[in-house]
Write a protein that holds these residues in place. Structure first.
Motif, PDB file in Angstrom:
ATOM      1  N   MET A   1       0.839  -1.186   0.000  1.00 12.78           N
ATOM      2  CA  MET A   1       0.000   0.000   0.000  1.00 12.78           C
ATOM      3  C   MET A   1       0.880   1.245   0.000  1.00 12.78           C
ATOM      4  SD  MET A   1      -3.110   0.914   2.463  1.00 12.78           S
ATOM      5  CE  MET A   1      -3.981   2.404   2.208  1.00 12.78           C
ATOM      6  N   ILE A   2       0.417   2.255  -0.657  1.00 15.04           N
ATOM      7  CA  ILE A   2       1.153   3.509  -0.774  1.00 15.04           C
ATOM      8  C   ILE A   2       1.040   4.289   0.548  1.00 15.04           C
ATOM      9  CG2 ILE A   2      -0.801   4.769  -1.754  1.00 15.04           C
ATOM     10  CD1 ILE A   2       1.248   6.165  -3.590  1.00 15.04           C
ATOM     11  N   THR A   3       2.106   4.936   0.922  1.00 13.12           N
ATOM     12  CA  THR A   3       2.121   5.696   2.168  1.00 13.12           C
ATOM     13  C   THR A   3       1.588   7.107   1.942  1.00 13.12           C
ATOM     14  OG1 THR A   3       4.337   6.566   1.834  1.00 13.12           O
ATOM     15  CG2 THR A   3       4.171   4.424   2.935  1.00 13.12           C
ATOM     16  N   LYS A   4       1.226   7.772   3.033  1.00 11.38           N
ATOM     17  CA  LYS A   4       0.755   9.158   2.924  1.00 11.38           C
ATOM     18  C   LYS A   4       1.880  10.062   2.428  1.00 11.38           C
ATOM     19  CE  LYS A   4      -3.075   8.847   6.100  1.00 11.38           C
ATOM     20  NZ  LYS A   4      -3.710   9.291   7.326  1.00 11.38           N
ATOM     21  N   LYS A   5       3.101   9.722   2.773  1.00  8.92           N
ATOM     22  CA  LYS A   5       4.252  10.499   2.294  1.00  8.92           C
ATOM     23  C   LYS A   5       4.347  10.405   0.769  1.00  8.92           C
ATOM     24  CE  LYS A   5       9.209  11.081   3.015  1.00  8.92           C
ATOM     25  NZ  LYS A   5      10.395  10.633   3.742  1.00  8.92           N
ATOM     26  N   GLU A   6       4.184   9.183   0.237  1.00  6.66           N
ATOM     27  CA  GLU A   6       4.224   8.994  -1.216  1.00  6.66           C
ATOM     28  C   GLU A   6       3.045   9.699  -1.888  1.00  6.66           C
ATOM     29  OE1 GLU A   6       6.356   4.609  -1.518  1.00  6.66           O
ATOM     30  OE2 GLU A   6       4.240   4.732  -0.897  1.00  6.66           O
ATOM     31  N   MET A   7       1.853   9.610  -1.250  1.00  3.31           N
ATOM     32  CA  MET A   7       0.675  10.293  -1.791  1.00  3.31           C
ATOM     33  C   MET A   7       0.913  11.791  -1.870  1.00  3.31           C
ATOM     34  SD  MET A   7      -2.728   8.776  -0.070  1.00  3.31           S
ATOM     35  CE  MET A   7      -2.523   7.240   0.772  1.00  3.31           C
ATOM     36  N   SER A   8       1.494  12.347  -0.805  1.00  2.67           N
ATOM     37  CA  SER A   8       1.709  13.793  -0.775  1.00  2.67           C
ATOM     38  C   SER A   8       2.665  14.225  -1.884  1.00  2.67           C
ATOM     39  CB  SER A   8       2.212  14.242   0.593  1.00  2.67           C
ATOM     40  OG  SER A   8       3.497  13.711   0.856  1.00  2.67           O
ATOM     41  N   LYS A   9       3.683  13.416  -2.172  1.00  2.22           N
ATOM     42  CA  LYS A   9       4.598  13.733  -3.270  1.00  2.22           C
ATOM     43  C   LYS A   9       3.864  13.706  -4.609  1.00  2.22           C
ATOM     44  CE  LYS A   9       9.004  12.341  -1.260  1.00  2.22           C
ATOM     45  NZ  LYS A   9      10.152  11.440  -1.350  1.00  2.22           N
ATOM     46  N   ILE A  10       3.043  12.689  -4.811  1.00  2.00           N
ATOM     47  CA  ILE A  10       2.294  12.561  -6.062  1.00  2.00           C
ATOM     48  C   ILE A  10       1.343  13.739  -6.244  1.00  2.00           C
ATOM     49  CG2 ILE A  10       0.519  11.192  -7.247  1.00  2.00           C
ATOM     50  CD1 ILE A  10       1.889   8.690  -5.944  1.00  2.00           C
ATOM     51  N   LEU A  11       0.662  14.127  -5.148  1.00  2.00           N
ATOM     52  CA  LEU A  11      -0.323  15.203  -5.210  1.00  2.00           C
ATOM     53  C   LEU A  11       0.300  16.596  -5.134  1.00  2.00           C
ATOM     54  CD1 LEU A  11      -3.026  13.630  -2.873  1.00  2.00           C
ATOM     55  CD2 LEU A  11      -3.112  13.796  -5.365  1.00  2.00           C
ATOM     56  N   GLY A  12       1.571  16.658  -4.760  1.00  2.00           N
ATOM     57  CA  GLY A  12       2.240  17.944  -4.654  1.00  2.00           C
ATOM     58  C   GLY A  12       1.774  18.771  -3.470  1.00  2.00           C
ATOM     59  N   ILE A  13       1.468  18.082  -2.373  1.00  2.00           N
ATOM     60  CA  ILE A  13       1.008  18.767  -1.163  1.00  2.00           C
ATOM     61  C   ILE A  13       1.818  18.283   0.032  1.00  2.00           C
ATOM     62  CG2 ILE A  13      -1.350  19.142  -2.003  1.00  2.00           C
ATOM     63  CD1 ILE A  13      -2.201  16.675  -0.377  1.00  2.00           C
ATOM     64  N   ASP A  14       1.689  19.018   1.128  1.00  2.00           N
ATOM     65  CA  ASP A  14       2.364  18.637   2.358  1.00  2.00           C
ATOM     66  C   ASP A  14       1.701  17.384   2.937  1.00  2.00           C
ATOM     67  OD1 ASP A  14       2.457  19.121   5.620  1.00  2.00           O
ATOM     68  OD2 ASP A  14       4.320  19.636   4.566  1.00  2.00           O
ATOM     69  N   GLN A  15       2.496  16.541   3.521  1.00  2.00           N
ATOM     70  CA  GLN A  15       2.001  15.290   4.098  1.00  2.00           C
ATOM     71  C   GLN A  15       0.937  15.551   5.175  1.00  2.00           C
ATOM     72  OE1 GLN A  15       5.165  12.776   5.420  1.00  2.00           O
ATOM     73  NE2 GLN A  15       3.824  11.304   6.388  1.00  2.00           N
ATOM     74  N   ASN A  16       1.096  16.617   5.921  1.00  2.00           N
ATOM     75  CA  ASN A  16       0.126  16.945   6.979  1.00  2.00           C
ATOM     76  C   ASN A  16      -1.238  17.335   6.418  1.00  2.00           C
ATOM     77  OD1 ASN A  16       1.823  16.413   9.164  1.00  2.00           O
ATOM     78  ND2 ASN A  16       2.782  18.429   8.971  1.00  2.00           N
ATOM     79  N   THR A  17      -1.261  17.814   5.189  1.00  2.00           N
ATOM     80  CA  THR A  17      -2.536  18.196   4.571  1.00  2.00           C
ATOM     81  C   THR A  17      -3.458  16.986   4.478  1.00  2.00           C
ATOM     82  OG1 THR A  17      -1.438  19.918   3.302  1.00  2.00           O
ATOM     83  CG2 THR A  17      -3.584  19.193   2.496  1.00  2.00           C
ATOM     84  N   ILE A  18      -2.908  15.868   4.049  1.00  2.00           N
ATOM     85  CA  ILE A  18      -3.724  14.649   3.950  1.00  2.00           C
ATOM     86  C   ILE A  18      -4.251  14.264   5.326  1.00  2.00           C
ATOM     87  CG2 ILE A  18      -3.730  12.192   3.349  1.00  2.00           C
ATOM     88  CD1 ILE A  18      -1.583  12.869   1.231  1.00  2.00           C
ATOM     89  N   LYS A  19      -3.391  14.370   6.306  1.00  2.00           N
ATOM     90  CA  LYS A  19      -3.790  14.042   7.679  1.00  2.00           C
ATOM     91  C   LYS A  19      -4.892  14.989   8.159  1.00  2.00           C
ATOM     92  CE  LYS A  19      -1.513  12.570  11.869  1.00  2.00           C
ATOM     93  NZ  LYS A  19      -0.236  12.422  12.539  1.00  2.00           N
ATOM     94  N   ASN A  20      -4.757  16.282   7.840  1.00  2.00           N
ATOM     95  CA  ASN A  20      -5.762  17.267   8.251  1.00  2.00           C
ATOM     96  C   ASN A  20      -7.111  17.021   7.581  1.00  2.00           C
ATOM     97  OD1 ASN A  20      -3.928  18.565   9.911  1.00  2.00           O
ATOM     98  ND2 ASN A  20      -3.324  20.035   8.339  1.00  2.00           N
ATOM     99  N   TRP A  21      -7.086  16.515   6.338  1.00  2.00           N
ATOM    100  CA  TRP A  21      -8.333  16.243   5.623  1.00  2.00           C
ATOM    101  C   TRP A  21      -9.200  15.220   6.348  1.00  2.00           C
ATOM    102  CZ3 TRP A  21      -6.042  15.571   0.037  1.00  2.00           C
ATOM    103  CH2 TRP A  21      -5.750  16.812  -0.488  1.00  2.00           C
ATOM    104  N   GLU A  22      -8.577  14.339   7.115  1.00  2.00           N
ATOM    105  CA  GLU A  22      -9.360  13.339   7.853  1.00  2.00           C
ATOM    106  C   GLU A  22     -10.429  14.008   8.702  1.00  2.00           C
ATOM    107  OE1 GLU A  22      -7.390   9.719   9.488  1.00  2.00           O
ATOM    108  OE2 GLU A  22      -5.550  10.759   8.859  1.00  2.00           O
ATOM    109  N   ASN A  23     -10.101  15.141   9.321  1.00  2.00           N
ATOM    110  CA  ASN A  23     -11.059  15.851  10.179  1.00  2.00           C
ATOM    111  C   ASN A  23     -11.775  16.978   9.464  1.00  2.00           C
ATOM    112  OD1 ASN A  23     -10.376  14.255  12.425  1.00  2.00           O
ATOM    113  ND2 ASN A  23      -8.621  15.556  12.864  1.00  2.00           N
ATOM    114  N   SER A  24     -11.014  17.780   8.699  1.00  2.00           N
ATOM    115  CA  SER A  24     -11.593  18.990   8.113  1.00  2.00           C
ATOM    116  C   SER A  24     -12.375  18.736   6.815  1.00  2.00           C
ATOM    117  CB  SER A  24     -10.518  20.031   7.860  1.00  2.00           C
ATOM    118  OG  SER A  24      -9.593  19.556   6.900  1.00  2.00           O
TER     119      SER A  24
END
Length: 83
Positions: free
Chosen positions: A1-24
């Protein structure tokens, strides 16, 4: 499975952004996560080894008569190609 770090690189966003989306932005988070999960489930139809394995699995499920039919069809294709 792809990591959030790898996802953030692919999407061109900060890794914490993905984490923040869980709540926001839970709907967006779910869509992104499912996209990357689905990506891992898609077969690589350009991989000859994968295709050969899938063909073998399919042939194992066929009745003997159909197995013979597909054998002869493959041999006919090879003969047309000069093999």
């Amino acid at each position: 499975m792809i990591t959030k770090k790898e996802m953030s690189k692919i999407l061109g966003i900060d890794q914490n952004t993905i984490k923040n989306w869980e709540n926001s932005r839970p709907v967006l988070h779910k869509i992104v996560m499912e996209h990357f999960e689905d990506d891992n489930k898609k077969p690589d139809l350009n991989n000859p080894t994968y295709l050969k394995n899938e063909i073998l699995k399919a042939i194992d499920k066929l009745p003997e008569v159909k197995t013979k039919k597909f054998y002869h069809l493959m041999m006919a294709e090879l003969a047309e190609m000069g093999h």
